[in-house]
Motif scaffolding. Structure first.
Motif, PDB file in Angstrom:
ATOM      1  N   ASP A   1       4.472  57.327  17.425  1.00 28.32           N
ATOM      2  CA  ASP A   1       4.094  56.014  16.914  1.00 28.32           C
ATOM      3  C   ASP A   1       5.186  55.004  17.257  1.00 28.32           C
ATOM      4  N   ILE A   2       4.982  53.761  16.809  1.00 25.99           N
ATOM      5  CA  ILE A   2       5.933  52.706  17.156  1.00 25.99           C
ATOM      6  C   ILE A   2       7.297  52.954  16.511  1.00 25.99           C
ATOM      7  N   ALA A   3       7.317  53.545  15.346  1.00 25.89           N
ATOM      8  CA  ALA A   3       8.605  53.901  14.741  1.00 25.89           C
ATOM      9  C   ALA A   3       9.363  54.859  15.651  1.00 25.89           C
ATOM     10  N   GLY A   4       8.661  55.822  16.217  1.00 25.76           N
ATOM     11  CA  GLY A   4       9.283  56.765  17.143  1.00 25.76           C
ATOM     12  C   GLY A   4       9.740  56.082  18.415  1.00 25.76           C
ATOM     13  N   LEU A   5       8.937  55.125  18.890  1.00 22.15           N
ATOM     14  CA  LEU A   5       9.311  54.368  20.086  1.00 22.15           C
ATOM     15  C   LEU A   5      10.608  53.596  19.846  1.00 22.15           C
ATOM     16  N   LEU A   6      10.709  52.941  18.684  1.00 17.15           N
ATOM     17  CA  LEU A   6      11.919  52.179  18.365  1.00 17.15           C
ATOM     18  C   LEU A   6      13.133  53.100  18.255  1.00 17.15           C
ATOM     19  N   ALA A   7      12.918  54.301  17.702  1.00 15.72           N
ATOM     20  CA  ALA A   7      14.022  55.264  17.591  1.00 15.72           C
ATOM     21  C   ALA A   7      14.516  55.674  18.974  1.00 15.72           C
ATOM     22  N   VAL A   8      13.597  55.825  19.918  1.00 18.04           N
ATOM     23  CA  VAL A   8      13.972  56.159  21.294  1.00 18.04           C
ATOM     24  C   VAL A   8      14.827  55.043  21.899  1.00 18.04           C
ATOM     25  N   LEU A   9      14.399  53.795  21.712  1.00 15.90           N
ATOM     26  CA  LEU A   9      15.139  52.675  22.285  1.00 15.90           C
ATOM     27  C   LEU A   9      16.526  52.556  21.665  1.00 15.90           C
ATOM     28  N   ALA A  10      16.617  52.821  20.361  1.00 15.37           N
ATOM     29  CA  ALA A  10      17.917  52.741  19.695  1.00 15.37           C
ATOM     30  C   ALA A  10      18.860  53.822  20.222  1.00 15.37           C
ATOM     31  N   ARG A  11      18.322  55.011  20.461  1.00  9.51           N
ATOM     32  CA  ARG A  11      19.167  56.128  20.897  1.00  9.51           C
ATOM     33  C   ARG A  11      19.509  56.055  22.374  1.00  9.51           C
ATOM     34  N   TYR A  12      18.552  55.669  23.196  1.00  8.61           N
ATOM     35  CA  TYR A  12      18.745  55.773  24.642  1.00  8.61           C
ATOM     36  C   TYR A  12      18.829  54.430  25.370  1.00  8.61           C
ATOM     37  N   GLY A  13      18.750  53.323  24.638  1.00  3.07           N
ATOM     38  CA  GLY A  13      18.748  52.017  25.297  1.00  3.07           C
ATOM     39  C   GLY A  13      19.973  51.773  26.158  1.00  3.07           C
ATOM     40  N   GLY A  14      21.128  52.294  25.739  1.00  2.25           N
ATOM     41  CA  GLY A  14      22.347  52.111  26.511  1.00  2.25           C
ATOM     42  C   GLY A  14      22.306  52.778  27.872  1.00  2.25           C
ATOM     43  N   LEU A  15      21.450  53.788  28.031  1.00  2.00           N
ATOM     44  CA  LEU A  15      21.306  54.437  29.336  1.00  2.00           C
ATOM     45  C   LEU A  15      20.633  53.502  30.331  1.00  2.00           C
ATOM     46  N   ARG A  16      19.743  52.678  29.813  1.00  2.44           N
ATOM     47  CA  ARG A  16      19.004  51.751  30.666  1.00  2.44           C
ATOM     48  C   ARG A  16      19.861  50.566  31.073  1.00  2.44           C
ATOM     49  N   ASN A  17      20.637  50.051  30.103  1.00  2.00           N
ATOM     50  CA  ASN A  17      21.483  48.895  30.389  1.00  2.00           C
ATOM     51  C   ASN A  17      22.703  48.938  29.486  1.00  2.00           C
ATOM     52  N   PRO A  18      23.858  49.330  30.010  1.00  2.00           N
ATOM     53  CA  PRO A  18      25.059  49.445  29.176  1.00  2.00           C
ATOM     54  C   PRO A  18      25.611  48.105  28.715  1.00  2.00           C
ATOM     55  N   ALA A  19      24.979  46.999  29.119  1.00  2.00           N
ATOM     56  CA  ALA A  19      25.429  45.688  28.666  1.00  2.00           C
ATOM     57  C   ALA A  19      25.105  45.455  27.195  1.00  2.00           C
ATOM     58  N   PHE A  20      24.310  46.361  26.601  1.00  2.00           N
ATOM     59  CA  PHE A  20      23.945  46.260  25.190  1.00  2.00           C
ATOM     60  C   PHE A  20      24.115  47.609  24.511  1.00  2.00           C
ATOM     61  N   SER A  21      24.500  47.577  23.248  1.00  2.00           N
ATOM     62  CA  SER A  21      24.416  48.765  22.404  1.00  2.00           C
ATOM     63  C   SER A  21      23.316  48.506  21.384  1.00  2.00           C
ATOM     64  N   TRP A  22      22.633  49.559  20.973  1.00  2.00           N
ATOM     65  CA  TRP A  22      21.435  49.411  20.149  1.00  2.00           C
ATOM     66  C   TRP A  22      21.578  50.154  18.820  1.00  2.00           C
ATOM     67  N   ALA A  23      20.933  49.614  17.803  1.00  2.00           N
ATOM     68  CA  ALA A  23      20.940  50.250  16.483  1.00  2.00           C
ATOM     69  C   ALA A  23      19.602  49.984  15.810  1.00  2.00           C
ATOM     70  N   LEU A  24      19.132  50.953  15.040  1.00  2.00           N
ATOM     71  CA  LEU A  24      17.872  50.827  14.308  1.00  2.00           C
ATOM     72  C   LEU A  24      18.165  50.888  12.826  1.00  2.00           C
ATOM     73  N   GLN A  25      17.690  49.893  12.111  1.00  2.00           N
ATOM     74  CA  GLN A  25      17.940  49.803  10.678  1.00  2.00           C
ATOM     75  C   GLN A  25      16.626  49.755   9.916  1.00  2.00           C
ATOM     76  N   SER A  26      16.572  50.486   8.818  1.00  2.00           N
ATOM     77  CA  SER A  26      15.391  50.472   7.957  1.00  2.00           C
ATOM     78  C   SER A  26      15.580  49.437   6.854  1.00  2.00           C
ATOM     79  N   THR A  27      14.538  48.647   6.589  1.00  2.00           N
ATOM     80  CA  THR A  27      14.564  47.647   5.526  1.00  2.00           C
ATOM     81  C   THR A  27      13.333  47.849   4.649  1.00  2.00           C
ATOM     82  N   PRO A  28      13.283  47.196   3.493  1.00  2.00           N
ATOM     83  CA  PRO A  28      12.084  47.324   2.653  1.00  2.00           C
ATOM     84  C   PRO A  28      10.810  46.865   3.356  1.00  2.00           C
ATOM     85  N   HIS A  29      10.964  46.049   4.409  1.00  2.00           N
ATOM     86  CA  HIS A  29       9.780  45.502   5.090  1.00  2.00           C
ATOM     87  C   HIS A  29       9.408  46.255   6.365  1.00  2.00           C
TER      88      HIS A  29
END
Length: 319
Positions: free
Chosen positions: A77-105
């Motif tokens: 699902d999209i939650a899983g997709l976002l988790a993938v981008l947070a974990r592996y996004g730096g492999l695609r472009n090291p110009a950014f570091s990524w983090a995924l945060q959970s909020t009430p919304h």
């Protein structure tokens, strides 16, 4: 290739960035950051499209993002997709570091900039934001409601273009590039969800992460010195901050690898000097400035010490 689809003279754009097709086809190394910046600014000037980063993101197929892209669209699902981008996004472009945060919304995917892109910053931010949203659209067939994109720059005069490319709620002038996704949107299943394909792609990404983590400190520092902008080679304290160490600890770790920071910096400058002399038509004065030398004579003496030849002699060897 994007430029070749327009009426723009792509050869002239490449020449403005001191590049040519023959070199790009035969040299598979990453381009220095200042070369990318010149390419971007030249392309935007030629096309008259300051939103060219959005154009590029929209033109990229999922496969252009490699294993991280495949892992993203095959998630459950999209939650899983976002988790993938947070974990592996730096492999695609090291110009950014990524983090995924959970909020009430819902979930917030945030990108932290790791490099100063100067005049190309807007292009890079647009490309990264567009790439994330187009991956979500590819996974679902369309972009869902319940998303907000925060962009860390002021709204440009052409801000209406974002509505064409990224039809989500957009807020400019924010602290960082961030995508807020509602809980309902996070639960939406990916059309191409495939447990086996997802595991295979994640395994490939994990292998790349392990390879990165297994690099010595000297290799990590050397990698940080390759993409720097012209004349902006970082100081020891800057690199120490980038790798999460104190300068003293970094020096100790480098000594354990048998090198010093100065040696790594010299090697980066040597590689850059040789590439610029043999693959561009830049003057020796311009190359000296790009390497951070205010005095061309001092640069020429340094080149002779490094290579046993003058800058012009090195240039002739490459032709």
């Amino acid at each position: 290739m994007l430029l070749q689809q327009t009426a723009v003279d792509s050869d002239r754009v490449l020449a403005a960035a001191q590049l040519d097709w023959a070199t790009l086809r035969t040299d598979d190394r990453n381009l220095p950051q200042d070369t990318v910046t010149r390419l971007v600014t030249s392309a935007i000037a030629a096309t008259g499209k300051p939103w060219l980063g959005l154009d590029l993101a929209a033109s990229l197929p999922v496969t252009a993002h490699g294993a991280p892209g495949i892992a993203a669209v095959t998630a459950r699902d999209i939650a899983g997709l976002l988790a993938v981008l947070a974990r592996y996004g730096g492999l695609r472009n090291p110009a950014f570091s990524w983090a995924l945060q959970s909020t009430p919304h819902g979930l917030v995917l945030q990108a932290t900039e790791q490099a100063d892109w100067g005049d190309a910053r807007g292009f890079v931010l647009d490309m990264m934001a567009g790439a994330v949203l187009h991956l979500i659209a590819a996974a679902l067939g369309q972009l869902p409601t319940g998303m907000r994109l925060e962009i860390p720059m002021a709204a440009p005069r052409w801000a209406a273009q974002y509505g064409r490319y990224l039809p989500v709620d957009i807020c400019f002038g924010q602290p960082a590039l961030a995508l807020h996704v509602s809980r309902d949107a996070c639960r939406l299943p990916c059309l191409g969800a495939d447990r086996h394909a997802h595991a295979m792609a994640c395994g490939e990404c994990d292998g790349a992460l392990a390879q990165y983590a297994g690099r010595s400190m000297a290799q990590r520092v050397a990698a940080l010195l390759v993409p720097v902008a012209a004349g902006r080679y970082p100081q020891l304290v800057d690199v120490a901050d980038a790798v999460g160490l104190t300068p003293r600890t970094l020096m100790r770790r480098l000594r354990a690898d048998g090198v010093t920071f100065r040696q790594l910096l010299d090697t980066a400058r040597q590689d850059r000097t040789l590439w610029l002399l043999q693959h561009t038509t830049c003057s020796v004065e311009d190359i000296a400035a790009q390497l951070g030398y205010a005095d061309t004579s001092n640069f020429s003496r340094t080149v002779r010490r490094w290579f046993g030849a003058t800058p012009l002699g090195l240039r002739q060897r490459g032709h």
